[in-house]
Design an enzyme around this catalytic site. Structure first.
Site, PDB file in Angstrom:
ATOM      1  N   GLY A 241       0.856  -1.094  -0.004  1.00 36.02           N
ATOM      2  CA  GLY A 241      -0.057  -0.165   0.028  1.00 36.02           C
ATOM      3  C   GLY A 241       0.787   1.226   0.046  1.00 36.02           C
ATOM      4  O   GLY A 241       1.325   1.725  -1.061  1.00 36.02           O
TER       5      GLY A 241
ATOM      6  N   GLN B 236     -22.472  32.067  19.614  1.00 32.76           N
ATOM      7  CA  GLN B 236     -21.054  32.213  19.262  1.00 32.76           C
ATOM      8  C   GLN B 236     -20.635  30.726  19.258  1.00 32.76           C
ATOM      9  O   GLN B 236     -19.610  30.740  18.221  1.00 32.76           O
ATOM     10  CB  GLN B 236     -20.468  32.997  20.505  1.00 32.76           C
TER      11      GLN B 236
ATOM     12  N   GLU C 188      -4.465   7.455  -2.797  1.00 32.23           N
ATOM     13  CA  GLU C 188      -3.566   8.145  -3.297  1.00 32.23           C
ATOM     14  C   GLU C 188      -2.277   8.879  -2.313  1.00 32.23           C
ATOM     15  O   GLU C 188      -1.736   9.798  -2.647  1.00 32.23           O
ATOM     16  CB  GLU C 188      -3.945   9.253  -4.414  1.00 32.23           C
TER      17      GLU C 188
HETATM   18  N1  CAA Z   1       8.633  11.614  -9.335  1.00 31.14           N
HETATM   19  C1  CAA Z   1       9.571  11.090  -9.954  1.00 31.14           C
HETATM   20  N2  CAA Z   1      10.229  10.075  -9.446  1.00 31.14           N
HETATM   21  C2  CAA Z   1      10.014   9.808  -7.953  1.00 31.14           C
HETATM   22  C3  CAA Z   1       9.044  10.474  -7.243  1.00 31.14           C
HETATM   23  C4  CAA Z   1       8.441  11.538  -7.918  1.00 31.14           C
HETATM   24  N3  CAA Z   1       7.588  12.291  -7.627  1.00 31.14           N
HETATM   25  N4  CAA Z   1       8.943  10.229  -6.038  1.00 31.14           N
HETATM   26  C5  CAA Z   1      10.014   8.960  -5.903  1.00 31.14           C
HETATM   27  N5  CAA Z   1      10.427   8.984  -6.911  1.00 31.14           N
HETATM   28  C6  CAA Z   1      11.508   8.129  -7.471  1.00 31.14           C
HETATM   29  C7  CAA Z   1      12.808   8.332  -6.440  1.00 31.14           C
HETATM   30  O1  CAA Z   1      13.854   9.312  -7.082  1.00 31.14           O
HETATM   31  C8  CAA Z   1      13.541   7.009  -6.504  1.00 31.14           C
HETATM   32  O2  CAA Z   1      14.216   6.805  -7.819  1.00 31.14           O
HETATM   33  P1  CAA Z   1      15.894   6.579  -7.786  1.00 31.14           P
HETATM   34  O3  CAA Z   1      16.237   5.470  -6.819  1.00 31.14           O
HETATM   35  O4  CAA Z   1      16.247   6.305  -9.048  1.00 31.14           O
HETATM   36  O5  CAA Z   1      16.427   7.933  -7.237  1.00 31.14           O
HETATM   37  C9  CAA Z   1      12.208   5.800  -6.450  1.00 31.14           C
HETATM   38  O6  CAA Z   1      11.222   6.838  -7.012  1.00 31.14           O
HETATM   39  C10 CAA Z   1      11.968   5.357  -5.119  1.00 31.14           C
HETATM   40  O7  CAA Z   1      11.794   6.688  -4.354  1.00 31.14           O
HETATM   41  P2  CAA Z   1      11.820   6.669  -2.740  1.00 31.14           P
HETATM   42  O8  CAA Z   1      13.023   5.829  -2.417  1.00 31.14           O
HETATM   43  O9  CAA Z   1      11.474   7.833  -2.170  1.00 31.14           O
HETATM   44  O10 CAA Z   1      10.870   5.382  -2.552  1.00 31.14           O
HETATM   45  P3  CAA Z   1      10.147   4.883  -0.860  1.00 31.14           P
HETATM   46  O11 CAA Z   1      10.070   3.428  -1.101  1.00 31.14           O
HETATM   47  O12 CAA Z   1      10.964   5.461   0.128  1.00 31.14           O
HETATM   48  O13 CAA Z   1       8.705   5.336  -1.128  1.00 31.14           O
HETATM   49  C11 CAA Z   1       6.874   6.658  -0.898  1.00 31.14           C
HETATM   50  C12 CAA Z   1       8.308   6.601  -1.269  1.00 31.14           C
HETATM   51  C13 CAA Z   1       6.608   8.259  -1.284  1.00 31.14           C
HETATM   52  C14 CAA Z   1       6.441   6.499   0.387  1.00 31.14           C
HETATM   53  C15 CAA Z   1       5.895   6.272  -2.193  1.00 31.14           C
HETATM   54  O14 CAA Z   1       6.375   4.537  -1.907  1.00 31.14           O
HETATM   55  C16 CAA Z   1       4.368   6.229  -2.133  1.00 31.14           C
HETATM   56  O15 CAA Z   1       4.268   7.146  -2.671  1.00 31.14           O
HETATM   57  N6  CAA Z   1       3.709   5.426  -1.403  1.00 31.14           N
HETATM   58  C17 CAA Z   1       2.221   5.731  -1.593  1.00 31.14           C
HETATM   59  C18 CAA Z   1       1.595   4.952  -2.589  1.00 31.14           C
HETATM   60  C19 CAA Z   1       0.430   5.697  -3.157  1.00 31.14           C
HETATM   61  O16 CAA Z   1       0.162   6.815  -3.076  1.00 31.14           O
HETATM   62  N7  CAA Z   1      -0.612   4.875  -3.338  1.00 31.14           N
HETATM   63  C20 CAA Z   1      -1.865   5.203  -3.654  1.00 31.14           C
HETATM   64  C21 CAA Z   1      -2.625   3.919  -4.661  1.00 31.14           C
HETATM   65  S1  CAA Z   1      -3.383   4.500  -6.046  1.00 31.14           S
HETATM   66  C22 CAA Z   1      -4.889   4.820  -5.554  1.00 31.14           C
HETATM   67  O17 CAA Z   1      -5.241   5.335  -4.339  1.00 31.14           O
HETATM   68  C23 CAA Z   1      -5.762   5.326  -6.824  1.00 31.14           C
HETATM   69  C24 CAA Z   1      -7.220   5.105  -6.528  1.00 31.14           C
HETATM   70  O18 CAA Z   1      -8.001   4.141  -6.846  1.00 31.14           O
HETATM   71  C25 CAA Z   1      -7.873   6.056  -5.974  1.00 31.14           C
END
Ligand code: CAA
Length: 392
Positions: free
Chosen positions: A130, A278, A362
């Site tokens: 997740g 209030q 998200e």
């Molecule tokens: N743009 C481009 N690249 C990105 C980025 C961005 N915004 N954010 C991270 N990256 C890249 C990083 O640069 C890294 O790449 P490199 O190793 O080449 O530098 C890679 O992605 C991994 O990044 P992190 O090391 O920061 O990864 P992490 O494991 O620490 O996780 C996190 C970061 C922000 C927690 C991420 O896992 C995350 O966003 N998790 C939540 C997922 C989410 O939002 N799920 C929603 C499901 S979809 C949904 O809900 C839709 C629906 O139906 C309503």
């Protein structure tokens, strides 16, 4: 401070009319019965709300992100089951394909998605992936001319109704997140199974399912971007998606506020309208102030995106703040309505239930804090409002 264009004002008016006249009448029943809003989705398609930001050459409205959030706010004031279908289709599926897809992918899929003939889903979350989105267990094994897709995705919005999935899957586990791909999967293909429908606290009329992929053959030409781009694709696309969900949260809060103001002026206790007490007037003042602050953050993130500036941090700030405001003030709206707030007829209990998901999907509020704090530590302390540097 903001001067909305004639077009943006027209979008707001069209979305407001549609929400109040077409969505409101049946929204309580659809919520109670978990009834998918077929007619309302068709109407949203006819009004152009399902492909607002898609270029006209692919059948979309060619509008900016600000117009999209304005429409999202109005629709979410009334029916967040409809607005989440709209948000996923616009910002996760269509935007992802248009921004990172090949010309063939755009021509093949965008016209169908933009006109609502097809609905799209974004399939990232898994039973054990997740917030920790790099831990993908779904596999896309490289078979030369195609990938063989196997795995399970959870909590997929529009899962039982969509014709196209963007599926995030692991191709090369040794490469970690650099071995992940994003694949365009048509749900009519053999091996795609729609699993259990979720019985949810809120957004109950939206269709949320588990999806199983069993030896699904996905042609190589359906991979988005180059090999291993899937995780960055997901992150980049979610940055924009979060602006849509922030707008949804804003709409939920604003809807609860509007209902509360109207109720507080009608309902009398101790010989005067409760708005004159209030205790209630101060609640309304806090609601109005925080909703306006949320709106500024949401608009700011949309404007940064529209101007081609970095918006990762801004969209996380907008989603974090707007969703917390939505939760806090829908609870207050129920309190202002008293006993009436606790029953379905007055709408605010539904808005309170709907608000909760905006702090979860998200990216949870905790994930938004990870994104914001990491950006701060990189030195990106503050991105000024476009055109307003030095003013705000
Ligand atoms: N743009 C481009 N690249 C990105 C980025 C961005 N915004 N954010 C991270 N990256 C890249 C990083 O640069 C890294 O790449 P490199 O190793 O080449 O530098 C890679 O992605 C991994 O990044 P992190 O090391 O920061 O990864 P992490 O494991 O620490 O996780 C996190 C970061 C922000 C927690 C991420 O896992 C995350 O966003 N998790 C939540 C997922 C989410 O939002 N799920 C929603 C499901 S979809 C949904 O809900 C839709 C629906 O139906 C309503």
């Amino acid at each position: 401070m903001f001067h909305l264009t004639e077009e943006q004002l027209a979008v707001r008016e069209a979305a407001r009319q549609f929400a109040q006249n077409e969505l409101k009448p049946g929204v309580i029943e659809r919520d109670s019965k978990m009834e998918y809003p077929y007619d309302q989705v068709r109407q949203m398609a006819e009004l152009g709300f399902l492909g607002m930001m898609v270029s006209p050459e692919y059948g979309g409205g060619g509008m900016d992100t600000l117009s999209y959030v304005i429409a999202m706010e109005e629709i979410s004031k009334v029916d967040s089951s409809c607005s989440v279908i709209m948000s996923v289709n616009n910002s996760l599926v269509c935007w992802g394909i248009e921004t990172f897809g090949t010309e063939e992918q755009k021509q093949k899929y965008l016209p169908k998605l933009a006109c609502g003939e097809w609905i799209g889903s974004f399939c990232l979350s898994e039973p054990e992936a997740g917030s920790d989105a790099t831990s993908q267990r779904t596999t896309a094994v490289d078979m030369g001319d195609h990938y063989l897709l196997n795995g399970t995705k959870n909590w997929i919005t529009s899962g039982g109704k969509s014709s196209l999935h963007i599926v995030i899957a692991q191709t090369d586990p040794e490469k970690g997140h650099h071995g992940i791909n994003a694949l365009l999967v048509e749900t009519s293909w053999p091996g795609v199974t729609v699993g259990a429908k979720e019985d949810k606290l809120g957004i109950r009329a939206s269709d949320t399912h588990t999806i199983m992929y069993n030896d699904v053959k996905v042609p190589k030409e359906n991979r988005i971007g180059k090999d291993g781009f899937g995780f960055k694709f997901a992150m980049k696309t979610l940055s924009g998606g979060r602006i849509g969900i922030a707008a949804q949260a804003l709409g939920i809060a604003a809807g609860a506020y509007e209902l509360s103001v109207a109720y507080a002026q009608e309902r009398e206790t101790f010989g005067k309208p409760i708005s004159k007490h209030q205790a209630i007037a101060f609640k309304l003042a806090d609601m109005a102030t925080e909703i306006e602050a949320a709106r500024l953050l949401v608009y700011r993130s949309a404007m940064l995106k529209d101007q081609g500036l970095d918006y990762d941090q801004a969209s996380s700030m907008a989603k974090l703040f707007a969703s917390e405001v939505a939760m806090r003030h829908t609870v207050e709206a129920v309190q202002i309505h008293g006993g009436y707030g606790y029953v379905k007829e007055y709408h605010v209990e539904r808005l309170m239930r709907d608000a909760k998901i905006t702090q979860i999907y998200e990216g949870t509020s905790e994930v938004q804090r990870i994104v914001i704090s990491r950006n701060l530590l990189k030195g990106e302390l503050y991105v000024p409002m476009p055109g307003l540097a030095g003013v705000v």
